[in-house]
Structure formats: structure tokens, C-alpha cells
Design an enzyme around this catalytic site. Sequence first.
Site, PDB file in Angstrom:
ATOM      1  CG  ASP A 279     -18.884  13.613  18.834  1.00  0.00           C
ATOM      2  OD1 ASP A 279     -18.602  13.944  17.674  1.00  0.00           O
ATOM      3  OD2 ASP A 279     -18.039  13.423  19.725  1.00  0.00           O
TER       4      ASP A 279
ATOM      5  CG  ASP B 277     -16.451  13.854  23.682  1.00  0.00           C
ATOM      6  OD1 ASP B 277     -16.916  13.913  22.531  1.00  0.00           O
ATOM      7  OD2 ASP B 277     -15.256  13.641  23.919  1.00  0.00           O
TER       8      ASP B 277
ATOM      9  CG  ASP C  51     -19.645  17.088  20.174  1.00  0.00           C
ATOM     10  OD1 ASP C  51     -19.707  16.962  18.949  1.00  0.00           O
ATOM     11  OD2 ASP C  51     -18.933  16.360  20.900  1.00  0.00           O
TER      12      ASP C  51
END
Length: 635
Positions: A334, A532, A536
Amino acid sequence: MNGEAVAAIQRERAVQGVWERHGAALTTAVSAVLVLLAWYAGTKGWEPLEICLYIAAYVIGGYRKAWEGLQTLIQERDLDVDLLMIVAAVGAASIGYWQDGAILILIFALSGALEGYTMEKTNQDIRSIMKLRPETALILRDNNESRIRVEELQPGDLVLVKPGERIPADGVIQQGYSAVDQASITGESIPVDKACGDEVFAGTINGQGALTIAVTKPAEATLLARIIRLVQEAQSEMPPSQLFVERFERVYARVVIVAALLLLVIPPYAFGWTWDKTVYRAMIFLVVASPCALVSSIMPAILSGISNGARKGILFKGGVHLENIGDIKVVAFDKTGTLTEGKPKVTDIIPLLSQSEAELLRLTAALETLSEHPIARAIVQAAKDKRLELPKAAELQAIPGVGVHGLVNEEEFRIGSLDCLEDNVLSAGHRQMARQLEEQGKTVIYVQSQNQLLGLLAIQDTLRPQARNAVRALRRMGIEVAMLTGDNSATAQAIGKQADVDWVYAGLFPEQKVEIVKKLTASYGKVAMVGDGVNDAPALATAAVGIAMGAAGTDVALETANVVLMADDIEKVADAIALGRRTKQVVKQNIVFAMSVVVLLVAGTFLEHVNLPVGVIGHEGSTLLVIASGLRLLR
């Protein structure tokens, strides 16, 4: 019900909870104590007491596995290693080798208890996601405000969301203006300015303005609800490695039981053995063929690898994830909060007239001090970092979606996007300069005074210091690296180029991240997802291994992920994969050694070269050796 009864029920539930969590460890510990006491009784010649203690050790240490094995036999009409272990231990006891049978049970019980603790994974992730959605919403009906449960909202309802509150449902803004923090859903690093006609999502955080929102979807159809379903579906899938282990255990148990039965029946007729000799050889076979060495070839290595990772700040939530991470072919990061810091910062200060960088920043921050917008806070923070003394601003006026203007030292300034500038202020050179900054993925802020452009400020979410090294380490290991983000393409491409990743996927919603992970898996093999945020979580759950940032990560990401980087050091991703590869290598070595010893001992049993003491020594010795081999991973 009186207070004493309630207290009694609470105590009973507390005891039950402790037993569910620690029952296996307690029974294993008691069994170990009983084995030691029985051994001591044997050294003193107290045979009746010795046998009684061994029987107690058998029952306490082995009843869980025996019960599980019997359930498999009765309910599924199948055999497994649990039942085989009990049969082998009872067989050893039946010919007088109580201690060896007790040790077999103790080793297996200890392995099961440790595995239970290591593989334990809470199911709090769904509840954590649910916490993002408010329980109630402030609904507007007939010019009246009232609180109702979110589940009661229907498309067409108007809800009022005050500053700082979470938005209760997907909808479209009917009135108001605000900067909405969508990081939990889309992963965008900077809150997005929202005005009439713009779409908003349940679970996102309203900024500084009150919003009237028309609900477009019921609670069960929101983007947040879809995230919950994606996580549930991904977590319900059993990994292929686990299925293989279960199948192998049952095949192994069947083979050993059938072979033991044949050994009890055939030799008296084929080789003329006596029944005493036949039973003796069959019991030797059950002892040497019991799976303790095979089981111990895996779990001590896995547990040692997990302990090794914990010392390095890498938390594996189970042994299967340590094994899976060794097979990773692609790592997908990410962007916001993972490859980047997750906080917008002033990266460029470009004065165009006589002012210095410090003076331009000082004038800009003076006006932005009165604003709560995230970009304004980044500018003010930059001035604080440089310890600049800010003059007082007056007559501040915010222009929704554009910027602010006001007076500093009785001089009017305009600060904001391109739309805040007056005509004929921006030259072709200025446009080219701004375009170059935007191509780098930066947000450009213009500063104007008295029909003159004083300068430009650029804001960007900056790359983590260790990001490049993390990507390079993975690529040296032959692993491809991708970046997945909800941010716009220009910002994503700029960050991707800085981090030197192989592929960049931008503008993704959570379900699109899941699709990318699935495509990468189909094309290249196992994928690890590093993230995080709540957005996600579905991708973390879908990937072969989900890796969460421990310090910066949301509760949902931490609960959904299989691996947690406790210090947010993404360079540890390469360390985790290297540890997984080493663990798999040690496990393979142990399995080959354990099976080789079993084959040799079984062959020796049929050829009458192995008696029971030799079989026990060979069996227990191989078990200890593979345990010692697994402990190498502690280094």
C-alpha cells in the site's frame, strides 16, 4: 436472581474462559509432572505407584488427542495421527514399556499445546471494522432532527453530519462543504474537499464543516459493509498447505494401522512366528512408526522461527504464515502510511519575487493558522519546524474548494489552488513550473498579493526513509514489487518511481485491490500484501500473507494481517521472507531425516534386527535430533 448467584455465574464463566485458553497447557504440564514422578517411583522400586502414575499421565496428557481421534473415527469414519499416537502409546504400555508410551503422549501433547498458542488468531477484525460505522445517525425529517439506528436508514433519507463525526452511510452531499478524511476507505493520503453533489462513504471522517447528506444505500450495501464481507470470505478459505497436512496425516495413520494389523496376522502363517513374537514385533512397529519425530520435525522449527522473528520485531500470527511467506513471489505495498509516512508535508517553497523562502512560508502560514484544513496544518507545521515567528492575520475568508484570503500587515493575500488566483497573474513559465511539480505527484499551493504571484508551495506525502532499501532488498531476492493505492495516478507514479517499484496501480477502491492481488497471484504465484489501513484489510486477507504495520496500522489491519511489523520498519519484509525460506529449508531437512529414520527402523523391525529398546532409542533419539535441528532457527 440475587447478587451471589450472579457472582457465581461470573466466576464459572471466568474459569471456563481460562480453561478454554490454557487447558491444553495445563494438562500437558500436569502430565509432565506425573511422568517425572513415575520415573522417580521406578528408580525406588515402587512399581505399583509407578504404573498408577503413568496411567494418570496417559489419561491427563492424552485424553484430548484420544477424544479428537475418536471423533474423527466415529463422525468421519477416518483415522488420523491423534488416534495413531494413542494406539502406539497404549501398545508400548501393553508390553511393559510404560515410560516410552508416556513420553510419546507427552511430546505430542506439548506440541499440540504450543501449536494452539502459536496458531491462535482472534476474530476481532470484523468487530473492529464495525466500530468505524456509528451506531446512530442524526436524521432530518420535516425540519426536525432525531437520532435513529444506522440500520434503519433508507435510501433518500437526509442525515446531518457535524464536524469531526464519522459519516454513517454512503450518500451524496446536499448541503455544506468540508474536507473528508477518506484514508480508512480509499487510502488517500490527504483529506478530500467535498461539496454539494459529491459522493461520501460510510466510515469516513467529516472535517471542519457540517454536511447534509442524502443516503443512497442501505447499511448492508455500503462500501464499508462490502469490506466486511470481503474480509470474511478471504479468511474462510483454508490454505492448500493445511489441507495437504491433514490429508497426509490421515493417509499416514491408515498405512500404519493397516501395516500393524497385517503384522499381527500374517507372520505366524507366513514365517512361523509365535504369537508372543508376533505381538512383540507389532508393538515395536507401532512405537517406531509413531509420528512423534515427524510432528516434531515441523513445530519446533516453526516455533523457533516465530521466536526469531519476534526478536526482530516481526510478529507471525501462526506457523502456516511463516511457511507461506517463504514461497512469496510478489510483494504488493500500500502507498499511504506504508511506503510513505502518511502525513502531508511541505516539500518545495519557491519564491518568485524578492521574498526569501522563509518569508514566503511565514506569510502563508500566518493565514493558514486560522484554517483546520490538512494542507493548512502541513504549512503551519513547516513554519513551526523552522521556528518562524508568524504575524497576525485578519479578515480571513475561506473559499470552499479553492483556498483562503485575508490580510497580513494590512496587505491582502490569496492562498490556495489555481482557481483562487486573479486573472493575468500566472505566466507561461509559472504554469510550466506548477506542471512539473504536479507531475511529481505534489499538490501546488499558489500565493498571490496585489495582482502578483509571490510564489508556490508544494505539498506531498513523503516516502519513508527505508522504502528504497526495502524494495531493493526484495528485488535482490528475486521478488517482484507492486504498489497499490487509492491516490491519483500522478501522485502514485511519482512515489512509485521514487521507491523503484516494478508496477504501480492507482485509483483503487478496496475491492479493486483484492482483484489486483488475485491477478498477481494467478500470474506470478503467492503474493504478500503490506498495508496499514481499513481499506487494505480485504487485500491483506486475500493475499497468501498479509503484512500490517504495527505502530501506524489500524486495528482492522492488525487483526486481519498474518504478519505484523511491530516497528513499522518495512525493510523487515525482506527479513521475514528470508526467515520463512530458511524455516522451510530446515523443515524439509527434518522431514527427510525423520522419515528416513522411520523407514530404517521399520525395515529393521521386519528383518528382526531391531528390538524394542533399540526401537525406542532410535525413535526418541530421532525426535530429539529434529527438535534440536529446529532450534537452530533461534540463532
